[in-house]
Design an enzyme around this catalytic site. Sequence first.
Site, PDB file in Angstrom:
ATOM      1  CE  LYS A  79      31.663  40.884  40.324  1.00 36.43           C
ATOM      2  NZ  LYS A  79      32.656  41.810  39.746  1.00 36.43           N
ATOM      3  CB  SER A 154      34.549  39.715  37.092  1.00 33.50           C
ATOM      4  OG  SER A 154      34.507  40.862  37.910  1.00 33.50           O
ATOM      5  CB  SER A 178      34.568  43.822  36.645  1.00 28.68           C
ATOM      6  OG  SER A 178      35.559  42.929  36.233  1.00 28.68           O
TER       7      SER A 178
HETATM    8  N1  GLN Z   1      38.842  42.026  33.314  1.00 31.13           N
HETATM    9  C1  GLN Z   1      39.731  42.489  34.339  1.00 31.13           C
HETATM   10  C2  GLN Z   1      40.511  41.325  34.909  1.00 31.13           C
HETATM   11  O1  GLN Z   1      40.483  40.293  34.336  1.00 31.13           O
HETATM   12  C3  GLN Z   1      39.017  43.294  35.354  1.00 31.13           C
HETATM   13  C4  GLN Z   1      38.368  42.538  36.416  1.00 31.13           C
HETATM   14  C5  GLN Z   1      37.625  43.407  37.373  1.00 31.13           C
HETATM   15  O2  GLN Z   1      37.418  44.601  37.123  1.00 31.13           O
HETATM   16  N2  GLN Z   1      37.230  42.816  38.480  1.00 31.13           N
HETATM   17  O3  GLN Z   1      41.174  41.433  35.886  1.00 31.13           O
END
Ligand code: GLN
Length: 487
Positions: A79, A154, A178
């Site tokens: 990532k 993400s 994420s």
């Molecule tokens: N979907 C979550 C957010 O919008 C989690 C994001 C993450 O785990 N980086 O913050």
Amino acid sequence: MNIHHLTALELGSLIKAKQLSAPEVARAFLDASAADNATLNAYTEILEESAMAAATAVQKRLDAGESLSPLAGVPMALKDNICSTEGTTTAASKMLGGYRSPFDAAAVEKLKAAGAVIIGKTNMDEFAMGSSTEKSYYGPTRNPWGKNRVPGGSSGGSAAAVAAGLAPYALGTDTGGSVRQPCGFCNLTGVKPTYGSVSRHGLISYASSLDQIGPMARDAADCAAILSILASLAVDTPHPPTDAPRPPLKIAMPTNHYDLPGLAPAVRAQVLKTADTLRSLGAEIVETTIPLLECTVPTYLIIACAEASSNMARYDGVKYGYRALETPTINDVFCKTRAEGFGAEAKRRILFGTFVLLSENYDTWYRKAVQTREMIKAAYDEALKACDLILTPVSPTPAYEIGANIEDPLEMYLGDIYTASANLAGLPAAAAPCGFDGDGMPIGMQLIGRPYSESLILDTLASYQEATDFHKKRPPSPDSMERGAAK
Ligand code: GLN
């Protein structure tokens, strides 16, 4: 044999047995990645040169008889918020466009020592703020299971790359879900480790008290192999020896989590079937209630945004990264750089986080969220006193269409309702495939465990995956699927 269908461990053992060479495997995954990236946009950068050099170097070590990890020579994707000396590390933000890290993240160092071959950096929501990978400076990633669908986020680029067979495994990061939610959306297995068990050194911070790096792969066995390389602390619980009679595993099913109005019927049905399968494998399913579900998302957002507003303060046009032109005063440097460098979602979260930390708002918002976080943690600790694991869906719905939630941030935030509590409580949690909806889109289930019980979670998933074949299904007809068939 189609090498794009193999698990990371299968590939590793073929490389070890000299049936495949690390460079030829790297070449196959690089070619597939280059061919399919135009459609999927899974990668922000493909690292052809350094990947081939790394594969050649690993092959030399293997040929010299060095004993490396079972994943030596196996390609992987990283990532883009995890620092690597190869390529750039941009967190999919204009703010870090072109940024080259002078060092490797601790997780990357460990993987390299184990013989991993990094074939690319993967697309993501800017600074990991999002659930769909639509909020990347590089544009959205597509889900190989339905190219008009989001891959989740993400870590959506990592999930799309693995699901499409462009990399056998990837690293993602999980602050509120994420790693797990994109695994659920793309039919993969992934782990958010116990807070603190995998080093965050070299991970670009979003919300430091929640962020964790975790593996995303095809099955539980691969995740265990990756995690045993990454983990700095013992991610193990003392198991009873396998030949001794084991007490039946107790798995909590919080019924209030299954009554959520927004829970898609297909998701509910498949996770309930998972409970039946686990029962048939000898587990005792205990119906229970874990309170405060409705507080999960607000608590997560307040804490994550508060920490993000502080972490994002470093991007000021002075130290590194983007700097706006024509800035006659130092104030212009800060303001113009931040106005131009951050995308809308990052700005929204910085503003919200700054708001909850203002002295006049602190007690009403931030302090209350910190107190609620403790209550949520206590509720999970209580459930995990009575049971070994907790079974829930990963997210309320399967992958939705690109653009469907983009105008409605609240709707998108509610998608974190099942995942964010493990981050708030610091607990390990894994997502794994458990079925498909009527449109053929994957559905994920989640197991949450006590701190450092990753082995128990992954052992349980491994027996589930022995009894089921959801995780073996591949996307119906992505172009890349036929590639390598001649092998
Ligand atoms: N979907 C979550 C957010 O919008 C989690 C994001 C993450 O785990 N980086 O913050």
